[in-house]
Design an enzyme around this catalytic site. Structure first.
Site, PDB file in Angstrom:
ATOM      1  N   LYS A 130      20.322   4.620 -14.013  1.00 52.42           N
ATOM      2  CA  LYS A 130      18.963   4.173 -13.664  1.00 52.42           C
ATOM      3  C   LYS A 130      18.531   3.151 -14.700  1.00 52.42           C
ATOM      4  CE  LYS A 130      15.652   5.021 -10.663  1.00 52.42           C
ATOM      5  NZ  LYS A 130      15.733   5.485  -9.268  1.00 52.42           N
ATOM      6  N   ASP A 170      13.753   0.318  -6.763  1.00 52.75           N
ATOM      7  CA  ASP A 170      12.988   1.556  -6.944  1.00 52.75           C
ATOM      8  C   ASP A 170      11.516   1.114  -6.995  1.00 52.75           C
ATOM      9  OD1 ASP A 170      13.370   4.593  -7.646  1.00 52.75           O
ATOM     10  OD2 ASP A 170      11.896   3.929  -9.096  1.00 52.75           O
TER      11      ASP A 170
HETATM   12  P1  NDP Z   1       7.368   1.288  -4.140  1.00 59.07           P
HETATM   13  O1  NDP Z   1       7.099   0.517  -5.366  1.00 59.07           O
HETATM   14  O2  NDP Z   1       7.753   0.577  -2.905  1.00 59.07           O
HETATM   15  O3  NDP Z   1       6.101   2.206  -3.813  1.00 59.07           O
HETATM   16  C1  NDP Z   1       5.611   3.116  -4.730  1.00 59.07           C
HETATM   17  C2  NDP Z   1       4.336   3.737  -4.189  1.00 59.07           C
HETATM   18  O4  NDP Z   1       3.960   4.819  -5.030  1.00 59.07           O
HETATM   19  C3  NDP Z   1       3.182   2.767  -4.181  1.00 59.07           C
HETATM   20  O5  NDP Z   1       2.335   3.094  -3.134  1.00 59.07           O
HETATM   21  C4  NDP Z   1       2.530   3.043  -5.534  1.00 59.07           C
HETATM   22  O6  NDP Z   1       1.156   2.727  -5.612  1.00 59.07           O
HETATM   23  C5  NDP Z   1       2.702   4.534  -5.646  1.00 59.07           C
HETATM   24  N1  NDP Z   1       2.731   4.909  -7.065  1.00 59.07           N
HETATM   25  C6  NDP Z   1       3.576   4.426  -8.017  1.00 59.07           C
HETATM   26  N2  NDP Z   1       3.283   4.959  -9.204  1.00 59.07           N
HETATM   27  C7  NDP Z   1       2.240   5.761  -8.995  1.00 59.07           C
HETATM   28  C8  NDP Z   1       1.487   6.612  -9.832  1.00 59.07           C
HETATM   29  N3  NDP Z   1       1.748   6.704 -11.145  1.00 59.07           N
HETATM   30  N4  NDP Z   1       0.501   7.335  -9.261  1.00 59.07           N
HETATM   31  C9  NDP Z   1       0.231   7.253  -7.922  1.00 59.07           C
HETATM   32  N5  NDP Z   1       0.914   6.454  -7.084  1.00 59.07           N
HETATM   33  C10 NDP Z   1       1.895   5.741  -7.617  1.00 59.07           C
HETATM   34  O7  NDP Z   1       8.473   2.381  -4.538  1.00 59.07           O
HETATM   35  P2  NDP Z   1       9.435   3.227  -3.598  1.00 59.07           P
HETATM   36  O8  NDP Z   1       8.746   3.532  -2.321  1.00 59.07           O
HETATM   37  O9  NDP Z   1      10.758   2.558  -3.575  1.00 59.07           O
HETATM   38  O10 NDP Z   1       9.618   4.566  -4.460  1.00 59.07           O
HETATM   39  C11 NDP Z   1       8.756   5.703  -4.299  1.00 59.07           C
HETATM   40  C12 NDP Z   1       9.436   6.945  -4.856  1.00 59.07           C
HETATM   41  O11 NDP Z   1      10.664   7.157  -4.156  1.00 59.07           O
HETATM   42  C13 NDP Z   1       9.829   6.888  -6.335  1.00 59.07           C
HETATM   43  O12 NDP Z   1       9.739   8.185  -6.887  1.00 59.07           O
HETATM   44  C14 NDP Z   1      11.294   6.459  -6.278  1.00 59.07           C
HETATM   45  O13 NDP Z   1      11.998   6.827  -7.452  1.00 59.07           O
HETATM   46  C15 NDP Z   1      11.741   7.251  -5.080  1.00 59.07           C
HETATM   47  N6  NDP Z   1      12.971   6.791  -4.431  1.00 59.07           N
HETATM   48  C16 NDP Z   1      13.074   5.510  -3.959  1.00 59.07           C
HETATM   49  C17 NDP Z   1      14.235   5.102  -3.330  1.00 59.07           C
HETATM   50  C18 NDP Z   1      14.341   3.771  -2.674  1.00 59.07           C
HETATM   51  O14 NDP Z   1      15.330   3.557  -1.958  1.00 59.07           O
HETATM   52  N7  NDP Z   1      13.407   2.860  -2.837  1.00 59.07           N
HETATM   53  C19 NDP Z   1      15.415   5.997  -3.243  1.00 59.07           C
HETATM   54  C20 NDP Z   1      15.160   7.356  -3.669  1.00 59.07           C
HETATM   55  C21 NDP Z   1      13.985   7.702  -4.270  1.00 59.07           C
HETATM   56  P3  NDP Z   1       0.646   1.553  -6.584  1.00 59.07           P
HETATM   57  O15 NDP Z   1       0.851   0.306  -5.796  1.00 59.07           O
HETATM   58  O16 NDP Z   1      -0.791   1.878  -6.825  1.00 59.07           O
HETATM   59  O17 NDP Z   1       1.459   1.608  -7.848  1.00 59.07           O
END
Ligand code: NDP
Length: 451
Positions: A130, A170
């Site tokens: 990561k 991510d």
């Molecule tokens: P994105 O950046 O596309 O979206 C993240 C979302 O989560 C946004 O809506 C963001 O809101 C919100 N968010 C981020 N940090 C916080 C926080 N501290 N508190 C509240 N909301 C928060 O990321 P992904 O959708 O790719 O990833 C989401 C999750 O899924 C993560 O845990 C990631 O590790 C996991 N994941 C992702 C994969 C992938 O293929 N993309 C694979 C497996 C797991 P804001 O805009 O306000 O920050």
């Protein structure tokens, strides 16, 4: 937990915490795994003797570097860059890159550690890694994001490669940042290889990679629900986040007949009692991916929906919860509210979104609960399929990738059931995922000797 098992866990954790002070997310992720594995390790003296667990919690390599770049005002900015190469026993390091202001060593070590088990569960040959930076893309121009990504990749490029370490996206790293990083990698190396996954469809990306994490989470939830002779059809679903994983979880859940009523970001959540249908989801795609707006704007566009600032969506009545935002976003209290409101299934699209207290509440209530390392493994599995297609210089049809993704999620569910079913028939998905993921990595490490 039996006394001698508890003693093993506590002594192990004391040593591990002393060696990694202040890394609370990493401690949390390791404790969850060690608690599941302790009985298995104690039954297999060779694992103790060869110190497999002690070695797995120590990343093979950590690269930390300076990322200098120039903002649109001509000022110099400096961020921290990281790559954690956790375990390569069963394949090249593989795992996403996160750009978020909260990123630190502890968060990336927990993610790389989880990734090792997740990647093993996918049945594909991928090790765990990561990376990321404390750079926040929010409010930055395209040019600023590009300059940052080029500087980040200028250092990272020397540590990765298609047979060494294959990063992906991510939080904060979507199509735009991946494109800029791939462009810089290609330029520096003078080669076009599959070193990054999640690439654009026209330049080496796999069909369905953007959709895969959210879709896979829903496929996994379907498998879980089938063990109780039910399905997503007709269910009310609460989703958190509004990024990549959340968007495609909403799409697939809706296609499978559910009504998704919430989305969120770090400022609050929206509740739409009518459901986020295909047309509304198209608006969310545009809002988040093109205009980079905030989820509160959804309630301006659809007045039947309400926006609740500074809160998470877990007080909304739902049958199924899909946390898809970030780590530790479901507290013990929120878990109790979900259970009290009749929630029967929690499948994690995000990594470690439920706190240990929340997991305890779900398991005590005997509701279906699956950790991210099992439920969201569809994303990295499809990255693995992208690596395969890149190596073959071929591209499969979307239907073929979807069929493979579906079958991998079914296999992961079967592995969790095999190792996680308890005496009363309850499937402990945490235990099942940890043991199933561990066995393959541990056997490879035993075969490789002390390296
Ligand atoms: P994105 O950046 O596309 O979206 C993240 C979302 O989560 C946004 O809506 C963001 O809101 C919100 N968010 C981020 N940090 C916080 C926080 N501290 N508190 C509240 N909301 C928060 O990321 P992904 O959708 O790719 O990833 C989401 C999750 O899924 C993560 O845990 C990631 O590790 C996991 N994941 C992702 C994969 C992938 O293929 N993309 C694979 C497996 C797991 P804001 O805009 O306000 O920050």
């Amino acid at each position: 937990m039996e006394k001698h098992v508890e003693k093993y866990v506590e002594e192990f954790m004391d040593r591990m915490v002393a060696k990694n002070p202040g890394e609370k997310e990493f401690h949390q992720a390791v404790r969850e795994v060690v608690e599941s594995l302790a009985p298995y390790i104690l039954d297999n003296p060779v694992l103790m003797k060869m110190k497999i667990l002690e070695r797995i919690v120590e990343p093979e390599r950590i690269v930390m570097f300076r990322v200098p770049w120039i903002n649109d005002k001509g000022e110099v900015e400096i961020n921290k860059g990281y790559r954690i190469q956790c375990n390569s026993a069963i394949g090249p390091y593989k795992g996403g890159i996160r750009f978020h202001s909260s990123v630190n060593l502890s968060i990336l070590k927990f993610l790389a550690f989880e990734q090792t088990f997740k990647n093993s569960l996918t049945t594909l040959p991928m090790g765990g890694g990561k990376g990321g930076s404390d750079f926040s893309p929010r409010g930055k121009s395209d040019n600023e994001v590009m300059r940052f990504c080029q500087s980040f990749m200028t250092e990272l490029a020397r540590h990765i490669g298609q047979d060494t370490d294959v990063p992906a996206g991510d939080i904060g790293v979507g199509a735009r940042a991946l494109g800029y990083m791939f462009g810089q990698y290609k330029r520096l190396r003078n080669e076009f290889t599959g070193t990054l996954t999640g690439k654009g469809a026209e330049w080496g990306g796999s069909p369905l990679r953007p959709e895969a994490t959210g879709y896979g989470t829903c496929y996994f939830a379907q498998e879980m629900l089938a063990t109780r002779s039910t399905s997503l059809d007709g269910k009310i679903v609460a989703v958190s986040g509004s990024g990549n994983v959340a968007q495609f979880a909403v799409q697939k859940a809706t296609q499978l007949g559910a009504r998704v009523v919430t989305l969120s970001d770090s400022n609050g959540y929206i509740y739409d009692p009518d459901g986020i249908d295909a047309e509304k989801l198209a608006y969310v795609f545009e809002l988040k991916n093109i205009f980079r707006g905030r989820i509160r704007e959804y309630a301006d566009k659809y007045p039947n929906a309400k926006y609740v600032a500074d809160q998470r969506p877990w007080s909304v009545k739902c049958d199924i919860a899909l946390p898809c935002a970030t780590q530790n976003e479901v507290s013990g209290k929120e878990a109790a509210t979900l259970v009290g409101n009749g929630c029967i299934c929690v499948a994690e699209g995000a990594n470690m979104p439920s706190t240990p207290e929340a997991i305890a509440v779900f398991q005590k209530a005997r509701i279906l609960y699956a950790p991210g390392k099992a439920a969201n493994a569809g994303g990295v599995a499809t990255s693995g399929l992208e690596m395969t297609q890149n190596s073959m210089r071929l591209k499969w049809a979307p239907e073929e990738v979807d069929a493979r993704l579906h079958s991998i999620m079914r296999d992961i569910h079967a592995a969790c059931t095999k190792y996680g079913t308890e005496e009363d028939g309850y499937i402990n998905y945490v235990k099942g995922a940890n043991i199933a993921g561990f066995i393959k990595v541990a056997n490879a490490m035993l075969a490789h000797g002390v390296v």
